[in-house]
Design a protein around this motif. Structure first.
Motif, PDB file in Angstrom:
ATOM      1  N   GLU A 130       1.004  -0.998   0.129  1.00 36.06           N
ATOM      2  CA  GLU A 130      -0.010   0.097  -0.028  1.00 36.06           C
ATOM      3  C   GLU A 130       0.876   1.127  -0.025  1.00 36.06           C
ATOM      4  O   GLU A 130       1.987   1.251   0.560  1.00 36.06           O
ATOM      5  N   LYS A 133       0.224   7.752   3.087  1.00 37.42           N
ATOM      6  CA  LYS A 133      -1.084   8.423   3.480  1.00 37.42           C
ATOM      7  C   LYS A 133      -0.648   9.681   3.355  1.00 37.42           C
ATOM      8  O   LYS A 133       0.249   9.862   4.212  1.00 37.42           O
ATOM      9  N   ARG A 135      -1.963  13.854   3.776  1.00 37.84           N
ATOM     10  CA  ARG A 135      -3.268  14.937   4.369  1.00 37.84           C
ATOM     11  C   ARG A 135      -3.338  16.309   3.481  1.00 37.84           C
ATOM     12  O   ARG A 135      -1.895  16.756   3.815  1.00 37.84           O
ATOM     13  N   VAL A 167      -0.465  10.627   9.499  1.00 37.69           N
ATOM     14  CA  VAL A 167      -0.235  10.577   8.150  1.00 37.69           C
ATOM     15  C   VAL A 167       1.247  10.503   7.812  1.00 37.69           C
ATOM     16  O   VAL A 167       2.233  10.740   8.770  1.00 37.69           O
ATOM     17  N   LYS A 253      -3.510   7.297  -0.160  1.00 40.43           N
ATOM     18  CA  LYS A 253      -4.633   7.715   0.553  1.00 40.43           C
ATOM     19  C   LYS A 253      -4.220   9.085   0.609  1.00 40.43           C
ATOM     20  O   LYS A 253      -3.243   9.497   0.747  1.00 40.43           O
ATOM     21  N   THR A 258      -9.297   7.135  -0.937  1.00 38.89           N
ATOM     22  CA  THR A 258      -8.301   6.091  -1.439  1.00 38.89           C
ATOM     23  C   THR A 258      -8.356   6.065  -3.038  1.00 38.89           C
ATOM     24  O   THR A 258      -9.284   6.120  -3.828  1.00 38.89           O
TER      25      THR A 258
END
Ligand code: PMP
Length: 276
Positions: A130, A133, A135, A167, A253, A258
């Motif tokens: 993955e 992440k 923001r 994040v 993300k 996502t």
């Protein structure tokens, strides 16, 4: 760990810097981060050029140490022994006798270099895992983000907000336009083109950014340095960040959203990773 301070290689716990150093009192200094793979400095000339530009823009004189920086780094590299290392070079305006905004006397810059083991990019080990992440946050920083200043509160504050979910990176935007990450540059793949914010946009001219743009152009990948709206960012097929220590890392993300998954072999970020 061994460090370099003002002409000497020392054990980390033996290095002493005055509390009246303007780096401490005003955040008055610049820095550079240079990776070293298999004992070879990577893109050293480009990093040195940016360091010299940061010094010139902040009126900090260029010392002989900076002129011989490669020798210092290689000496430190032998002492610290990691095969892959990242060097942090911090240059402050120097030590004041009294704390005052204005510099009254000729000062000698403080030059401090550390090195640490450069961890292998996890997306080289397992590119299918993955992505990171991120923001989105309003860009609250100053208007000279082209200078690689050690005064990084604007960059570090948002990621350390204890009231917000954890994040890996913050992506700054201003007036609806994406600028860069808090410690990286950003790229998207949208409607068949790679887009990245232009250097006119108050961002750091990332060395990794410059290198991969050049390599993409050499490899006929269409890349545009242009404005990216938040809407385009959220509609992108791929988003990735670049930096000297992270290399290229895909984003999976953005806030709660996502990104759609994509076959690795068709992914542009994965082709770009191979340029490093
Ligand atoms: N933008 C910011 C704000 C950064 O701190 C960094 C990392 N130094 C980058 C971009 C990426 O720059 P580079 O590729 O030269 O590491």
């Amino acid at each position: 760990m061994w460090v370099y301070l003002n002409g000497q290689i020392l054990k980390e716990n033996e290095a002493r810097i005055s509390p009246l150093d303007r780096g401490f009192t005003f955040g008055d200094g610049v820095y550079e981060v240079i990776p070293c793979y298999d004992n070879q400095l990577f893109l050293f000339d480009e990093h040195l050029k940016r360091l010299k530009a940061s010094l010139e823009l902040t009126f900090i004189p260029l010392t002989d140490e900076i002129k011989n920086l490669d020798k210092i780094l290689l000496e430190l590299q032998k002492k610290n022994k990691f095969l892959n290392q990242s060097f942090y070079i911090q240059v402050t305006r120097g030590v004041d006798e009294v704390r005052a905004h204005a510099v009254e006397k000729k000062m000698h810059p403080t030059v401090f270099v550390t090195s640490q083991e450069l961890q292998k990019n996890p997306y080289r080990i397992d590119p299918n895992q993955e992505g990171i992440k991120v923001r989105l946050e309003e860009d609250i920083r100053w208007h000279r983000c082209d200078i690689k200043t050690i005064a990084l509160l604007g960059n570090t504050l948002p990621i350390n907000d204890p009231n917000k979910p954890k994040v890996d990176e913050i992506i700054f935007h201003k007036d609806g336009i994406i600028n860069e990450g808090s410690k990286s540059n950003v790229f998207i793949f949208h409607k068949g083109k790679v887009l990245t914010p232009s250097l006119d946009q108050n961002i750091l001219p990332g060395i990794t950014r410059g290198h991969i743009i050049k390599e993409m152009r050499n490899n006929d990948i269409d890349v545009h340095e242009t404005e990216i709206s938040i809407e385009q960012f959220l509609a992108a097929e791929e988003v990735w960040i670049t930096s000297s220590t992270k290399e290229v890392q895909p984003v999976s993300k953005i806030n709660e959203y996502t990104l759609p998954s994509k076959n690795l072999e068709d992914s542009i970020w994965y082709k770009v990773l191979k340029f490093i």
